[in-house]
Design a protein around this motif. Structure first.
Motif, short mmCIF file in Angstrom:
data_model
loop_
_atom_site.label_atom_id
_atom_site.label_comp_id
_atom_site.label_asym_id
_atom_site.label_seq_id
_atom_site.Cartn_x
_atom_site.Cartn_y
_atom_site.Cartn_z
N PRO A 147 0.85 -1.19 0.00
CA PRO A 147 0.00 0.00 0.00
C PRO A 147 0.89 1.24 0.00
O PRO A 147 1.96 1.24 0.62
CB PRO A 147 -0.78 -0.11 1.32
N LEU A 148 0.46 2.30 -0.69
CA LEU A 148 1.25 3.54 -0.77
C LEU A 148 0.32 4.72 -0.52
O LEU A 148 0.15 5.59 -1.37
CB LEU A 148 1.90 3.66 -2.16
N PRO A 149 -0.31 4.78 0.65
CA PRO A 149 -1.39 5.76 0.83
C PRO A 149 -0.94 7.21 0.85
O PRO A 149 -1.70 8.09 0.46
CB PRO A 149 -2.01 5.37 2.18
N CYS A 150 0.30 7.50 1.32
CA CYS A 150 0.66 8.92 1.45
C CYS A 150 1.82 9.32 0.56
O CYS A 150 2.18 10.50 0.55
CB CYS A 150 0.94 9.25 2.92
N GLY A 151 2.43 8.39 -0.14
CA GLY A 151 3.55 8.74 -1.01
C GLY A 151 4.72 9.33 -0.26
O GLY A 151 5.54 10.04 -0.83
N GLY A 152 4.80 9.07 1.03
CA GLY A 152 5.89 9.61 1.84
C GLY A 152 5.59 10.98 2.43
O GLY A 152 6.32 11.47 3.28
N ILE A 153 4.50 11.62 2.01
CA ILE A 153 4.21 12.99 2.45
C ILE A 153 3.89 13.01 3.95
O ILE A 153 4.33 13.87 4.69
CB ILE A 153 3.02 13.56 1.63
N GLU A 204 4.53 10.38 6.04
CA GLU A 204 5.39 9.43 6.77
C GLU A 204 4.55 8.44 7.58
O GLU A 204 4.84 8.18 8.76
CB GLU A 204 6.35 10.19 7.67
N CYS A 205 3.53 7.87 6.98
CA CYS A 205 2.61 6.98 7.71
C CYS A 205 3.27 5.64 8.06
O CYS A 205 2.85 4.97 8.98
CB CYS A 205 1.35 6.74 6.88
N GLY A 206 4.28 5.24 7.32
CA GLY A 206 5.01 4.01 7.61
C GLY A 206 4.34 2.74 7.12
O GLY A 206 4.88 1.64 7.30
N VAL A 207 3.19 2.84 6.49
CA VAL A 207 2.45 1.66 6.05
C VAL A 207 3.23 0.85 5.00
O VAL A 207 3.03 -0.35 4.87
CB VAL A 207 1.07 2.11 5.50
N CYS A 208 4.12 1.52 4.30
CA CYS A 208 4.81 0.88 3.17
C CYS A 208 6.17 0.30 3.55
O CYS A 208 6.96 -0.04 2.67
CB CYS A 208 5.00 1.91 2.06
N ALA A 209 6.47 0.20 4.85
CA ALA A 209 7.82 -0.21 5.28
C ALA A 209 8.17 -1.61 4.77
O ALA A 209 7.36 -2.53 4.82
CB ALA A 209 7.91 -0.16 6.79
S1 FES Z 1 3.12 5.48 2.02
FE1 FES Z 1 3.15 6.61 3.86
S2 FES Z 1 5.23 6.52 4.49
FE2 FES Z 1 5.17 5.36 2.65
#
Ligand code: FES
Length: 223
Positions: free
Chosen positions: A188-194, A196-201
């Motif tokens: 999952p890539l919900p925030c594209g890093g914006i 920093e949700c950490g879901v994509c670790a």
């Molecule tokens: S998608 Fe949220 S930190 Fe990578």
């Protein structure tokens, strides 16, 4: 990173639903990179959908399957991106293996234009059926990996995150027989890093990396 509008021009149904999206050229993601797409008109999807390139279209690109079932022709999208690290195929590579272990080869297909231009021989290993590809491209089952990897001077593997550990444990010696190996890790890539949700670790040799920024394409040596 750009923001802008996109529009779904056509829905393509060939096994899985995919979409032709028209947008500004600066928004078209390079192979392996992605956009975040959000449809204001779609109240059922509050989070943006990550969109990968499956090939180039006259005014935009083909979005790789799967896409939300609510996306229909004419729908307007708010687009952000491109994000992440994409594929980096050596221009000298002439024997290319594209391996789709995720159930869909579509995220790998955007590489074809470049690979055909550099006159590479291309083999695609896939569990999903593939249609409308140039006849010169050979299609093989995933079970052909042990014979194909030593032949390839570049190998791209698309797989879901939950298969990563098992795949590397079982197939690392085989993958190491190829020249350069890159892995597109599907998360999952919900925030594209914006945010920093950490879901994509993704767990790597030296700790965790965020697939949205450090990936989603990694090299085999990262693991
Ligand atoms: S998608 Fe949220 S930190 Fe990578």
């Amino acid at each position: 990173m750009h923001t802008g509008k996109g529009r779904i021009d056509e829905i393509l149904i060939s096994g899985e639903r995919a979409a032709q999206i028209s947008c500004h050229p600066g928004l078209i993601p390079a192979p392996g990179r992605y956009l975040l797409a959000h449809a204001e008109a779609d109240s059922s999807a509050p989070l943006p959908h990550p969109v990968f390139n499956a090939g180039y279209a006259p005014d935009g690109f083909y979005a790789a399957a799967p896409i939300p079932s609510t996306w229909l022709p004419g729908l307007e999208l708010n687009l952000q991106g491109p994000f992440g690290r994409g594929f980096n195929v050596p221009t000298s590579a002439r024997k290319i293996a594209l391996v789709a272990a995720s159930g869909s080869a579509s995220r790998l297909l955007s590489l074809l234009e470049q690979l055909l231009a550099q006159k590479a021989e291309i083999v695609i290993l896939s569990i999903a059926p593939l249609e409308n590809l140039p006849r010169a491209i050979e299609i093989l089952p995933l079970s052909a990996l042990p014979e194909t990897a030593p032949w390839a001077d570049y190998l791209a593997l698309d797989l879901p995150r939950h298969q990563l550990e098992f795949t590397l444990e079982k197939y690392r010696p085989i993958l190491l027989t190829a020249g350069v190996v890159e892995l597109l890790v599907e998360t999952p890539l919900p925030c594209g890093g914006i945010a920093e949700c950490g879901v994509c670790a993704v767990r790597q040799r030296k700790g965790y990396a965020l697939a949205c920024k450090a990936g989603p394409v990694f090299t085999l040596t990262d693991f």
